[in-house]
Design a protein around this motif. Sequence first.
Motif, PDB file in Angstrom:
ATOM      1  N   GLN A 122      41.174  30.460  30.877  1.00  0.00           N
ATOM      2  CA  GLN A 122      41.985  30.267  29.675  1.00  0.00           C
ATOM      3  C   GLN A 122      43.473  30.322  29.999  1.00  0.00           C
ATOM      4  O   GLN A 122      44.289  29.637  29.378  1.00  0.00           O
ATOM      5  CB  GLN A 122      41.632  31.318  28.630  1.00  0.00           C
ATOM      6  N   ALA A 123      43.817  31.135  30.999  1.00  0.00           N
ATOM      7  CA  ALA A 123      45.223  31.278  31.380  1.00  0.00           C
ATOM      8  C   ALA A 123      45.819  29.967  31.872  1.00  0.00           C
ATOM      9  O   ALA A 123      47.027  29.742  31.754  1.00  0.00           O
ATOM     10  CB  ALA A 123      45.370  32.358  32.449  1.00  0.00           C
ATOM     11  N   VAL A 124      44.974  29.089  32.435  1.00  0.00           N
ATOM     12  CA  VAL A 124      45.451  27.801  32.941  1.00  0.00           C
ATOM     13  C   VAL A 124      44.867  26.650  32.119  1.00  0.00           C
ATOM     14  O   VAL A 124      44.571  25.570  32.633  1.00  0.00           O
ATOM     15  CB  VAL A 124      45.130  27.633  34.443  1.00  0.00           C
ATOM     16  N   GLY A 125      44.676  26.905  30.832  1.00  0.00           N
ATOM     17  CA  GLY A 125      44.242  25.863  29.912  1.00  0.00           C
ATOM     18  C   GLY A 125      42.837  25.360  30.133  1.00  0.00           C
ATOM     19  O   GLY A 125      42.527  24.201  29.824  1.00  0.00           O
ATOM     20  N   GLY A 126      41.979  26.205  30.687  1.00  0.00           N
ATOM     21  CA  GLY A 126      40.591  25.823  30.910  1.00  0.00           C
ATOM     22  C   GLY A 126      40.345  25.070  32.200  1.00  0.00           C
ATOM     23  O   GLY A 126      39.207  24.656  32.478  1.00  0.00           O
ATOM     24  N   ALA A 127      41.375  24.868  32.983  1.00  0.00           N
ATOM     25  CA  ALA A 127      41.225  24.140  34.254  1.00  0.00           C
ATOM     26  C   ALA A 127      40.486  24.989  35.284  1.00  0.00           C
ATOM     27  O   ALA A 127      40.483  26.224  35.213  1.00  0.00           O
ATOM     28  CB  ALA A 127      42.600  23.752  34.799  1.00  0.00           C
ATOM     29  N   ASN A 128      39.868  24.313  36.242  1.00  0.00           N
ATOM     30  CA  ASN A 128      39.241  25.015  37.350  1.00  0.00           C
ATOM     31  C   ASN A 128      40.238  25.199  38.488  1.00  0.00           C
ATOM     32  O   ASN A 128      41.196  24.426  38.626  1.00  0.00           O
ATOM     33  CB  ASN A 128      38.021  24.244  37.859  1.00  0.00           C
ATOM     34  N   PHE A 129      40.003  26.199  39.308  1.00  0.00           N
ATOM     35  CA  PHE A 129      40.926  26.531  40.399  1.00  0.00           C
ATOM     36  C   PHE A 129      40.592  25.759  41.674  1.00  0.00           C
ATOM     37  O   PHE A 129      39.436  25.412  41.932  1.00  0.00           O
ATOM     38  CB  PHE A 129      40.888  28.036  40.671  1.00  0.00           C
ATOM     39  N   ASP A 130      41.622  25.524  42.464  1.00  0.00           N
ATOM     40  CA  ASP A 130      41.432  24.904  43.777  1.00  0.00           C
ATOM     41  C   ASP A 130      40.992  25.943  44.805  1.00  0.00           C
ATOM     42  O   ASP A 130      40.311  25.613  45.779  1.00  0.00           O
ATOM     43  CB  ASP A 130      42.741  24.269  44.266  1.00  0.00           C
ATOM     44  N   LEU A 131      41.398  27.179  44.574  1.00  0.00           N
ATOM     45  CA  LEU A 131      41.069  28.268  45.491  1.00  0.00           C
ATOM     46  C   LEU A 131      40.946  29.569  44.712  1.00  0.00           C
ATOM     47  O   LEU A 131      41.823  29.888  43.901  1.00  0.00           O
ATOM     48  CB  LEU A 131      42.164  28.424  46.561  1.00  0.00           C
ATOM     49  N   THR A 132      39.871  30.286  44.963  1.00  0.00           N
ATOM     50  CA  THR A 132      39.747  31.663  44.473  1.00  0.00           C
ATOM     51  C   THR A 132      39.785  32.578  45.690  1.00  0.00           C
ATOM     52  O   THR A 132      39.036  32.385  46.653  1.00  0.00           O
ATOM     53  CB  THR A 132      38.447  31.869  43.694  1.00  0.00           C
ATOM     54  N   PHE A 133      40.661  33.556  45.644  1.00  0.00           N
ATOM     55  CA  PHE A 133      40.943  34.453  46.769  1.00  0.00           C
ATOM     56  C   PHE A 133      40.655  35.875  46.314  1.00  0.00           C
ATOM     57  O   PHE A 133      41.144  36.304  45.264  1.00  0.00           O
ATOM     58  CB  PHE A 133      42.416  34.293  47.160  1.00  0.00           C
ATOM     59  N   ALA A 134      39.842  36.611  47.081  1.00  0.00           N
ATOM     60  CA  ALA A 134      39.494  37.975  46.663  1.00  0.00           C
ATOM     61  C   ALA A 134      39.313  38.888  47.865  1.00  0.00           C
ATOM     62  O   ALA A 134      38.412  38.677  48.681  1.00  0.00           O
ATOM     63  CB  ALA A 134      38.208  37.959  45.836  1.00  0.00           C
ATOM     64  N   THR A 135      40.160  39.889  47.979  1.00  0.00           N
ATOM     65  CA  THR A 135      39.967  40.924  48.994  1.00  0.00           C
ATOM     66  C   THR A 135      39.792  42.262  48.280  1.00  0.00           C
ATOM     67  O   THR A 135      40.486  42.548  47.310  1.00  0.00           O
ATOM     68  CB  THR A 135      41.170  41.035  49.954  1.00  0.00           C
ATOM     69  N   GLY A 136      38.854  43.071  48.756  1.00  0.00           N
ATOM     70  CA  GLY A 136      38.647  44.392  48.186  1.00  0.00           C
ATOM     71  C   GLY A 136      37.922  44.384  46.857  1.00  0.00           C
ATOM     72  O   GLY A 136      37.733  45.439  46.246  1.00  0.00           O
ATOM     73  N   LEU A 137      37.510  43.213  46.387  1.00  0.00           N
ATOM     74  CA  LEU A 137      36.834  43.115  45.094  1.00  0.00           C
ATOM     75  C   LEU A 137      35.351  43.461  45.214  1.00  0.00           C
ATOM     76  O   LEU A 137      34.793  44.165  44.369  1.00  0.00           O
ATOM     77  CB  LEU A 137      36.993  41.700  44.532  1.00  0.00           C
ATOM     78  N   PHE A 138      34.733  42.962  46.278  1.00  0.00           N
ATOM     79  CA  PHE A 138      33.293  43.166  46.455  1.00  0.00           C
ATOM     80  C   PHE A 138      33.058  44.410  47.310  1.00  0.00           C
ATOM     81  O   PHE A 138      32.739  44.348  48.486  1.00  0.00           O
ATOM     82  CB  PHE A 138      32.660  41.915  47.041  1.00  0.00           C
ATOM     83  N   THR A 139      33.257  45.515  46.630  1.00  0.00           N
ATOM     84  CA  THR A 139      33.242  46.852  47.211  1.00  0.00           C
ATOM     85  C   THR A 139      32.200  47.674  46.458  1.00  0.00           C
ATOM     86  O   THR A 139      31.949  47.412  45.288  1.00  0.00           O
ATOM     87  CB  THR A 139      34.642  47.485  47.024  1.00  0.00           C
ATOM     88  N   PRO A 140      31.564  48.654  47.104  1.00  0.00           N
ATOM     89  CA  PRO A 140      30.625  49.495  46.351  1.00  0.00           C
ATOM     90  C   PRO A 140      31.210  49.982  45.034  1.00  0.00           C
ATOM     91  O   PRO A 140      32.356  50.425  44.977  1.00  0.00           O
ATOM     92  CB  PRO A 140      30.363  50.662  47.318  1.00  0.00           C
ATOM     93  N   ASN A 141      30.429  49.847  43.961  1.00  0.00           N
ATOM     94  CA  ASN A 141      30.810  50.306  42.625  1.00  0.00           C
ATOM     95  C   ASN A 141      31.911  49.462  41.984  1.00  0.00           C
ATOM     96  O   ASN A 141      32.594  49.914  41.068  1.00  0.00           O
ATOM     97  CB  ASN A 141      31.243  51.774  42.641  1.00  0.00           C
ATOM     98  N   HIS A 142      32.082  48.239  42.473  1.00  0.00           N
ATOM     99  CA  HIS A 142      33.088  47.340  41.899  1.00  0.00           C
ATOM    100  C   HIS A 142      32.397  46.082  41.363  1.00  0.00           C
ATOM    101  O   HIS A 142      31.390  46.188  40.692  1.00  0.00           O
ATOM    102  CB  HIS A 142      34.163  47.027  42.936  1.00  0.00           C
ATOM    103  N   ALA A 143      32.940  44.917  41.629  1.00  0.00           N
ATOM    104  CA  ALA A 143      32.405  43.680  41.068  1.00  0.00           C
ATOM    105  C   ALA A 143      30.997  43.391  41.600  1.00  0.00           C
ATOM    106  O   ALA A 143      30.747  43.500  42.796  1.00  0.00           O
ATOM    107  CB  ALA A 143      33.331  42.518  41.393  1.00  0.00           C
TER     108      ALA A 143
END
Length: 242
Positions: free
Chosen positions: A149-170
Amino acid sequence: RYFVYEVIQTSATLHKNEKNQAFHGVFTAKTPAELEKVYDQWADTYDDTLANELCGVGENVPIGELLAVLAKVVPSKNVKKVLDLGAGTGTAGPPLAKQFNICHKERPRDGNALVACDLSKGMLDKAAALGCYSHITQACCPDLEPCKQAVGGANFDLTFATGLFTPNHAPPSTLEAIVESTRPGGFVAFTVRSYYYEDESSGFKVAQQKLVDTGRWRLVADEERPYLPKEGVMGRYFVYEV
């Protein structure tokens, strides 16, 4: 706005060295609200703690390593809209903007977007102060609709995630949500602690392979590199093309 959906509770055994007092509350929070409070309280000292106490080298190692992997496999000219998911204090923002030429004079160029998304408002306040992000979005994985929604419903060219997929997180279900939010031909780059990835109870190995088997994405890079060197924790650094 604050979106509460899920915090994963996992039986995966924590690495023996991940008992540093800096992690107090991070692995034991029972709800997204509790986890948000932990990070809100950590925001002022988070960067210094990670760079010096956990990495031991004066910089955020996971971000630097993932950017290095990306540089080898993702052409910068095709990346205009980037989601920094689990952005925290925004440490990845300036190098992402530089590597993919997203900004001009520290602000996103017309048509470009660099979106910071995190659970913690305290952390996002730090990210916003950097000035390189086009949008600051508070949300809780696996729901990424606020990011789109922040970019008007557009899809991203790149999703970048460090530290997100951690025990007890996402949770692993976030991966499918990321695919849905990334354009065909776009890229997804993320880290998972090596011991956590290998533990079947985390669910990431199965979830990642399922998306390969169903043709949702293809593996571009999978490297094991240092993650929290001072703690003796290694990480898996993945890049997939949607």
